[in-house]
Design a protein around this motif. Structure first.
Motif, short mmCIF file in Angstrom:
data_model
loop_
_atom_site.label_atom_id
_atom_site.label_comp_id
_atom_site.label_asym_id
_atom_site.label_seq_id
_atom_site.Cartn_x
_atom_site.Cartn_y
_atom_site.Cartn_z
N SER A 152 -3.06 18.33 -11.34
CA SER A 152 -2.72 19.23 -10.98
C SER A 152 -1.17 19.88 -11.36
O SER A 152 -0.74 20.30 -11.73
CB SER A 152 -1.99 19.34 -9.19
OG SER A 152 -2.83 19.07 -8.22
N GLY A 153 -0.80 18.32 -11.99
CA GLY A 153 0.01 18.31 -12.49
C GLY A 153 -0.05 19.15 -14.05
O GLY A 153 1.59 19.16 -15.15
N GLU A 154 -0.87 19.05 -14.97
CA GLU A 154 -1.19 20.23 -15.58
C GLU A 154 -0.55 21.56 -15.99
O GLU A 154 -0.36 22.39 -16.92
CB GLU A 154 -2.88 20.69 -16.42
CG GLU A 154 -3.32 19.20 -16.81
CD GLU A 154 -4.51 19.48 -16.40
OE1 GLU A 154 -5.11 20.18 -16.81
OE2 GLU A 154 -5.25 17.66 -16.38
N LEU A 155 -0.16 22.18 -14.42
CA LEU A 155 0.90 23.80 -14.52
C LEU A 155 2.37 23.23 -14.11
O LEU A 155 2.54 21.77 -13.86
CB LEU A 155 0.31 24.01 -13.17
CG LEU A 155 -0.97 24.36 -12.92
CD1 LEU A 155 -1.19 25.53 -12.49
CD2 LEU A 155 -1.87 25.21 -14.13
N PRO A 156 2.85 23.43 -14.37
CA PRO A 156 4.15 23.59 -15.16
C PRO A 156 5.04 23.07 -13.88
O PRO A 156 6.31 22.66 -13.71
CB PRO A 156 5.25 24.29 -15.79
CG PRO A 156 4.16 25.74 -15.99
CD PRO A 156 2.57 25.33 -15.55
N GLU A 157 4.26 24.08 -12.51
CA GLU A 157 5.49 24.19 -11.70
C GLU A 157 4.49 23.65 -10.64
O GLU A 157 4.42 24.08 -9.20
CB GLU A 157 5.70 25.92 -11.10
CG GLU A 157 6.59 26.47 -12.26
CD GLU A 157 6.63 27.50 -12.01
OE1 GLU A 157 7.40 28.14 -10.91
OE2 GLU A 157 6.52 28.31 -12.55
N ALA A 158 3.65 22.36 -10.62
CA ALA A 158 2.69 21.56 -9.59
C ALA A 158 3.18 20.69 -8.07
O ALA A 158 4.38 19.83 -8.88
CB ALA A 158 2.40 20.47 -10.20
N VAL A 159 3.72 21.15 -7.23
CA VAL A 159 4.26 20.57 -5.48
C VAL A 159 3.14 19.86 -5.48
O VAL A 159 1.96 20.31 -5.24
CB VAL A 159 5.02 21.22 -4.94
CG1 VAL A 159 5.36 20.26 -4.24
CG2 VAL A 159 5.80 22.13 -5.79
N TRP A 220 9.92 24.82 -3.82
CA TRP A 220 10.27 23.81 -4.18
C TRP A 220 10.13 23.21 -5.90
O TRP A 220 8.70 24.34 -6.28
CB TRP A 220 10.38 22.80 -3.57
CG TRP A 220 9.93 22.47 -2.59
CD1 TRP A 220 10.82 22.73 -1.46
CD2 TRP A 220 9.56 21.39 -0.91
NE1 TRP A 220 11.03 22.95 -0.26
CE2 TRP A 220 10.78 21.67 0.12
CE3 TRP A 220 8.70 20.77 -1.01
CZ2 TRP A 220 9.93 21.45 1.71
CZ3 TRP A 220 8.53 19.98 0.13
CH2 TRP A 220 8.94 20.11 1.09
N PRO A 221 10.88 22.31 -6.37
CA PRO A 221 10.43 22.16 -7.51
C PRO A 221 9.06 21.35 -7.74
O PRO A 221 8.49 20.58 -7.10
CB PRO A 221 11.59 21.02 -8.18
CG PRO A 221 12.54 21.33 -6.96
CD PRO A 221 12.08 22.32 -5.55
N ALA A 222 8.81 21.31 -8.85
CA ALA A 222 7.32 20.08 -8.95
C ALA A 222 8.07 18.85 -9.16
O ALA A 222 8.67 18.14 -9.24
CB ALA A 222 7.26 20.08 -10.84
N GLY A 223 6.93 18.26 -8.70
CA GLY A 223 6.50 17.03 -8.37
C GLY A 223 5.60 16.64 -7.05
O GLY A 223 5.89 17.26 -6.17
N PRO A 224 5.72 14.97 -5.69
CA PRO A 224 4.98 14.93 -5.44
C PRO A 224 6.47 14.84 -4.17
O PRO A 224 6.98 14.78 -4.56
CB PRO A 224 4.79 13.64 -5.30
CG PRO A 224 5.37 13.25 -6.51
CD PRO A 224 6.37 13.90 -6.94
N VAL A 225 5.98 14.82 -2.45
CA VAL A 225 6.99 15.03 -1.10
C VAL A 225 5.90 14.78 -0.86
O VAL A 225 5.01 14.98 -0.06
CB VAL A 225 7.21 16.48 -1.53
CG1 VAL A 225 9.08 15.80 -0.36
CG2 VAL A 225 8.09 17.36 -2.75
#
Length: 295
Positions: A152-159, A220-225
């Motif tokens: 998923s993180g291959e996309l620049p805006e992955a949450v 939201w910005p990218a990253g895990p939540v």
């Protein structure tokens, strides 16, 4: 916004569709069977029958939808088959991200879980690593989750939303779901065969709160939540109450009074980051959600 909702017929997907429509989004949802397509169309969205493991078909579906963002809600949980769900997390996510990149989509919100962290003494935060060295069978599950999140993180805006144990309509913890059935002594899948009221701590989240988080995460910005309620709970606290709520026998006194220590990873998760971004669970605790108002 044009939204491609992969897994629109799942527990979160079904609760998510009305929220997206209320927000003015145009939604194209996927289902694996024709009856699922019919149900989605009845909800008022475009629907396409596609298997996420069919890379070419999924690429065509995403291309035709021309979305601004993808919502990854793909799971395979109905048969309690960990291998099938793991394959979908790995291969289905790969196919979905490849399809997104082919049409220039940069934003995705993916469904993950909050009980894949390494061990610790407090509820886990997003800055802690996943438990990649866990032995099988847990290691297989964590590995599939790590793959889903990495791809998923291959996309620049992955949450990536790391949900707690889902309860509410259509989930394992619904009154008519498999956990309640297992408590009543009915046949259960391999993941439910050892329900014990012990010291293992879990974090829960109602399916409607999880769906609301997906909508919020579009900004939201990218990253895990972590998407969990406010009160991680030991099984010896919540399991006997759930049994009473669904009309099942209470766990035996020996189980209910078990003082055996939980595995270090059985510690729940913190929702501090999600709250800092404006999300908060309407059902803040299993005490007023899971047990008293299951639906």
């Amino acid at each position: 916004m044009r939204i491609f909702l992969a897994g629109a017929g799942g527990a979160i997907g079904r609760r998510l569709v009305p929220l997206l429509l209320e927000g003015g989004h145009h939604v194209v949802g996927t289902a694996r069977a024709e009856e699922g397509v019919t149900r989605l169309r009845a909800l008022g969205i475009e629907a396409v029958r596609v298997d996420a493991l069919d890379a070419d078909a999924l690429r065509r579906a995403v291309r035709d939808a021309a979305p601004d963002a993808l919502l990854h809600q793909l799971t395979d949980l109905s048969g309690a088959d960990g291998a099938a769900n793991g394959r979908l997390r790995r291969e289905g996510t790969r196919n979905l991200i490849d399809a997104a990149r082919a049409v220039g989509v940069s934003r995705i919100v993916s469904q993950s879980i909050s009980w894949a962290y390494v061990g610790g003494t407090a509820p886990a935060g997003e800055d802690e690593p996943l438990d990649l060295d866990a032995p099988l069978p847990r290691g297989g599950m964590v590995g599939a989750i790590a793959t889903l999140e990495r791809i998923s993180g291959e996309l620049p805006e992955a949450v990536v939303l790391r949900n707690g144990l889902l309860y509410g309509p259509g989930t394992w913890y619904a009154p008519d779901g498999p956990v309640a059935a297992a408590l009543r002594g009915e046949p259960a899948g391999p993941f439910l065969a050892s329900l014990t009221a012990n010291a293992a701590v879990s974090s829960f989240v109602h399916v409607d709160d999880a769906a609301a988080a997906v909508v919020a995460a579009l900004d939201w910005p990218a990253g895990p939540v972590n998407i969990v309620d406010d009160e991680p709970a030991a099984a010896r606290d919540w399991l006997p109450v759930l049994a009473a709520t669904v009309g099942a026998p209470a766990p035996s006194p020996s189980d209910a009074s078990s003082d055996a220590p939980a595995a270090l990873w059985e510690r729940g998760a913190s929702n501090t980051l999600a709250r800092s971004r404006g999300w908060g669970p309407r059902r803040a605790s299993w005490r007023t959600g899971l047990m008293i108002n299951p639906a």
